[in-house]
Design a protein around this motif. Structure first.
Motif, short mmCIF file in Angstrom:
data_model
loop_
_atom_site.label_atom_id
_atom_site.label_comp_id
_atom_site.label_asym_id
_atom_site.label_seq_id
_atom_site.Cartn_x
_atom_site.Cartn_y
_atom_site.Cartn_z
N PRO A 118 47.04 49.59 41.40
CA PRO A 118 46.41 48.69 42.02
C PRO A 118 44.81 48.72 41.73
CG PRO A 118 47.79 49.33 43.60
CD PRO A 118 47.99 50.30 42.56
N SER A 119 44.23 49.92 41.42
CA SER A 119 42.93 50.14 41.09
C SER A 119 42.69 49.40 39.75
CB SER A 119 42.31 51.34 41.33
OG SER A 119 42.86 52.10 40.04
N SER A 120 43.66 49.14 38.89
CA SER A 120 43.10 48.31 37.55
C SER A 120 43.92 47.15 37.69
CB SER A 120 43.66 49.33 36.34
OG SER A 120 45.10 49.70 36.65
N PHE A 121 44.69 46.56 38.74
CA PHE A 121 45.36 45.50 38.77
C PHE A 121 44.50 44.20 38.46
CE2 PHE A 121 49.44 45.84 41.47
CZ PHE A 121 49.91 46.81 40.53
N SER A 122 44.84 42.99 37.81
CA SER A 122 44.07 41.98 37.82
C SER A 122 44.13 41.05 39.26
CB SER A 122 44.82 41.00 36.79
OG SER A 122 45.88 40.34 37.05
N ARG A 123 43.19 40.21 39.15
CA ARG A 123 43.11 39.46 40.51
C ARG A 123 44.41 38.81 40.92
NH1 ARG A 123 38.19 35.90 42.75
NH2 ARG A 123 37.08 38.10 42.28
#
Ligand SMILES: [Zn+2]
Ligand SMILES: [Zn+2]
Length: 317
Positions: free
Chosen positions: A116-121
């Motif tokens: 989740p720290s690199s997930f897109s919006r």
């Protein structure tokens, strides 16, 4: 020593101890496994129990004989559950019924390397929508009194598999800590979380805010770089949440933590009740300090990073 003014939690803030060189295990602790053997990767769906909810562009399905493919998230019963729909017969040594419930693993993405720290919006919004969907489903089940939704990231934070996932445990009781909290809330003149949000939003402990949510380093932070996400409006559970607003602030919190502490292991916990008096909150705790003898003996935490300092660093990332 700091005491949270309506939760019964004490914390000792001890910045001096933070100067010891080997206190934290920063970075490099979230180890990766091989996607070929990963039971959470696409193609390996039959290595998990059949999913109760498979999220795809065409809708939400349940696995049958054939496993549903082309998913962006899927939730299935945990192979090693902490709670089950039909527990064994209680004996007089057991607390009868305590473990009756559901334990689900929520695979958040088909991407073995993502988190989740690199997930897109879009992916963050999907994640929050899945939490909301599974929560609503389980809390409406008869006999379910509490639904715990949480994420362990990294082995030292309790994750046994590295492919990004969360868990949901539905219980037939309201946990004691929540009962204590509810007693404090019901005896207060107004919702203490609402007062807390209003006051903290104008302090140096505010890290980020959008129209609907605040991200703060709480006054009584138990662990270094602990943060809380709270809705500005009085909302009790995920059922009433603004999911886009929550997705944005969750992304901000995890990205900032990731950058500041070089990808630390962490836990986040969604606390909520289907009770209009409760105020949903999400606590994010990096797993970079060790709960040792003093903490275990007393339940009082020694935190080496004052929350004001943590907030400043997280704002400036
Ligand atoms: Zn995987
Ligand atoms: Zn409130």
């Amino acid at each position: 020593m700091r005491r949270h003014y309506f939760l019964d939690e004490y914390t000792i803030i001890a910045a001096e101890r933070g100067k010891r060189p080997s206190d934290f295990k920063h970075g490099g602790t979230v180890e990766r496994s091989n996607p070929k053997t990963c039971p959470f990767c696409p193609g390996n769906e039959d290595r998990t129990p059949p999913a109760v909810a498979v999220y795809t562009d065409d809708g939400v399905f349940a696995d049958g004989e054939e496993r549903v493919k082309g998913w962006w998230a899927r939730s299935f019963p945990n192979l090693y559950p902490a709670a089950t729909p039909s527990p064994g017969t209680p004996t007089k040594e057991w607390v009868a019924d305590f473990a009756r419930g559901y334990h689900e693993v929520i695979v958040e993405s088909p991407d073995h390397e993502g988190n989740p720290s690199s997930f897109s919006r879009r992916d963050l919004h999907r994640l929050v929508s899945v939490y909301r969907d599974r929560y609503i489903r389980r809390i409406s089940e008869s006999g379910v009194e509490y639904v715990s939704v949480f994420k362990n990231w990294g082995r030292v934070a309790g994750a046994s598999l590295s492919h990004t996932h969360s868990q949901l445990i539905a219980l037939p009781v309201v946990p004691p800590a929540l009962k204590v909290e509810m007693d404090a809330i019901t005896s207060a003149p107004r919702c203490p979380y609402c007062s807390f949000v209003e006051r903290e939003a104008s302090t140096e402990r505010l890290i980020f805010e959008n129209e609907k949510f605040v991200l703060i380093a709480p006054f009584s932070s138990m662990v270094p770089y602990e943060t809380w996400i709270l809705p500005k409006d009085h909302v009790s559970d995920l059922g009433g949440i603004d999911s886009r607003g929550l997705a944005e602030v969750l992304g901000e919190a995890l990205r900032r933590l990731d950058q500041l502490l070089s990808g630390p292991p962490y836990n986040y916990m969604i606390r909520q009740l289907p009770d209009r008096r409760y105020h949903i909150n999400i606590k994010i705790q990096p797993a970079i300090s060790i709960m040792a003898g003093f903490e275990k003996n007393t339940g009082i935490f020694i935190n080496t990073v004052p929350p004001e300092e943590a907030a400043r660093q997280l704002r400036e990332v």
